[in-house]
Every structure is written in structure tokens, then in C-alpha cells.
Design a protein around this motif. Structure first.
Motif, PDB file in Angstrom:
ATOM      1  N   ARG A   6       0.819  -1.220   0.000  1.00 16.55           N
ATOM      2  CA  ARG A   6       0.000   0.000   0.000  1.00 16.55           C
ATOM      3  C   ARG A   6       0.849   1.264   0.000  1.00 16.55           C
ATOM      4  O   ARG A   6       0.376   2.321  -0.424  1.00 16.55           O
ATOM      5  CB  ARG A   6      -0.946   0.013   1.199  1.00 16.55           C
ATOM      6  CG  ARG A   6      -2.257  -0.652   0.893  1.00 16.55           C
ATOM      7  CD  ARG A   6      -3.243  -0.468   2.030  1.00 16.55           C
ATOM      8  NE  ARG A   6      -3.585  -1.811   2.475  1.00 16.55           N
ATOM      9  CZ  ARG A   6      -3.556  -2.244   3.702  1.00 16.55           C
ATOM     10  NH1 ARG A   6      -3.243  -1.448   4.692  1.00 16.55           N
ATOM     11  NH2 ARG A   6      -3.853  -3.485   3.985  1.00 16.55           N
ATOM     12  N   LEU A   7       2.073   1.164   0.483  1.00 23.99           N
ATOM     13  CA  LEU A   7       2.961   2.330   0.484  1.00 23.99           C
ATOM     14  C   LEU A   7       3.456   2.684  -0.909  1.00 23.99           C
ATOM     15  O   LEU A   7       4.000   3.766  -1.117  1.00 23.99           O
ATOM     16  CB  LEU A   7       4.152   2.081   1.413  1.00 23.99           C
ATOM     17  CG  LEU A   7       3.828   1.957   2.894  1.00 23.99           C
ATOM     18  CD1 LEU A   7       5.083   1.567   3.666  1.00 23.99           C
ATOM     19  CD2 LEU A   7       3.242   3.243   3.433  1.00 23.99           C
ATOM     20  N   GLY A   8       3.290   1.759  -1.847  1.00 24.19           N
ATOM     21  CA  GLY A   8       3.601   2.013  -3.252  1.00 24.19           C
ATOM     22  C   GLY A   8       5.036   2.403  -3.512  1.00 24.19           C
ATOM     23  O   GLY A   8       5.981   1.716  -3.129  1.00 24.19           O
ATOM     24  N   ALA A   9       5.207   3.562  -4.164  1.00 21.84           N
ATOM     25  CA  ALA A   9       6.523   4.015  -4.607  1.00 21.84           C
ATOM     26  C   ALA A   9       7.489   4.233  -3.442  1.00 21.84           C
ATOM     27  O   ALA A   9       8.691   4.018  -3.588  1.00 21.84           O
ATOM     28  CB  ALA A   9       6.381   5.297  -5.421  1.00 21.84           C
ATOM     29  N   ILE A  10       6.973   4.628  -2.305  1.00 20.93           N
ATOM     30  CA  ILE A  10       7.841   4.846  -1.142  1.00 20.93           C
ATOM     31  C   ILE A  10       8.488   3.528  -0.714  1.00 20.93           C
ATOM     32  O   ILE A  10       9.696   3.461  -0.481  1.00 20.93           O
ATOM     33  CB  ILE A  10       7.051   5.467   0.025  1.00 20.93           C
ATOM     34  CG1 ILE A  10       6.581   6.871  -0.351  1.00 20.93           C
ATOM     35  CG2 ILE A  10       7.881   5.491   1.300  1.00 20.93           C
ATOM     36  CD1 ILE A  10       5.595   7.468   0.614  1.00 20.93           C
ATOM     37  N   ALA A  11       7.691   2.479  -0.629  1.00 25.30           N
ATOM     38  CA  ALA A  11       8.226   1.170  -0.240  1.00 25.30           C
ATOM     39  C   ALA A  11       9.219   0.666  -1.280  1.00 25.30           C
ATOM     40  O   ALA A  11      10.287   0.158  -0.929  1.00 25.30           O
ATOM     41  CB  ALA A  11       7.095   0.169  -0.054  1.00 25.30           C
TER      42      ALA A  11
END
Length: 68
Positions: free
Chosen positions: A22-27
Motif C-alpha cells: 500500500r505504500l507504493g513508490a515509497i516502499a
């Protein structure tokens, strides 16, 4: 300072995996920066790869605590 990060005895549970996704690009940015992962099994290795760790930085070594 560039300090390499190595994940030893790595695992990502089925419960936490969707949360990281769910954190997407950050993860992906964070996991891409990991220098190496010693995953406990193939499933955990696939989860690390899906989160952005390049496959050439992942090794399945088993449970280092019990297999050693």
C-alpha cells in the motif's frame, strides 16, 4: 553517508506484505536501496522482490537461527 543495509534471516509475513504494498513508490524506493537479503524461504524472497529488492540481491538461506 552510504551505509549498506543487509537483511539477515529476512521474512515478510502474509499480513504485513499488503501493508508494505500500500505504500507504493515509497516502499519500492526503500526496498530498492537494500544491499542484500538473506531470506528464510522462497515465498519470503518473492515478497522482497515484489516490494522492489532486485533479484540478484536476494538469496534463500533458510532460517539462520535454527539451520546453523
Amino acid at each position: 553517508m552510504d551505509i549498506p543495509v543487509l537483511v539477515a534471516n529476512g521474512r515478510i509475513s502474509s499480513r504485513s506484505f499488503p501493508r508494505y504494498r500500500r505504500l507504493g513508490a515509497i516502499a519500492r524506493m526503500l526496498f530498492r536501496a537494500v544491499a542484500g537479503v538473506a531470506a528464510q524461504n522462497g515465498e519470503y524472497a518473492r515478497r522482497f522482490e515484489a516490494l522492489g529488492v532486485p533479484p540478484d540481491r536476494i538469496a534463500v538461506l533458510g532460517n539462520l537461527k535454527y539451520d546453523g
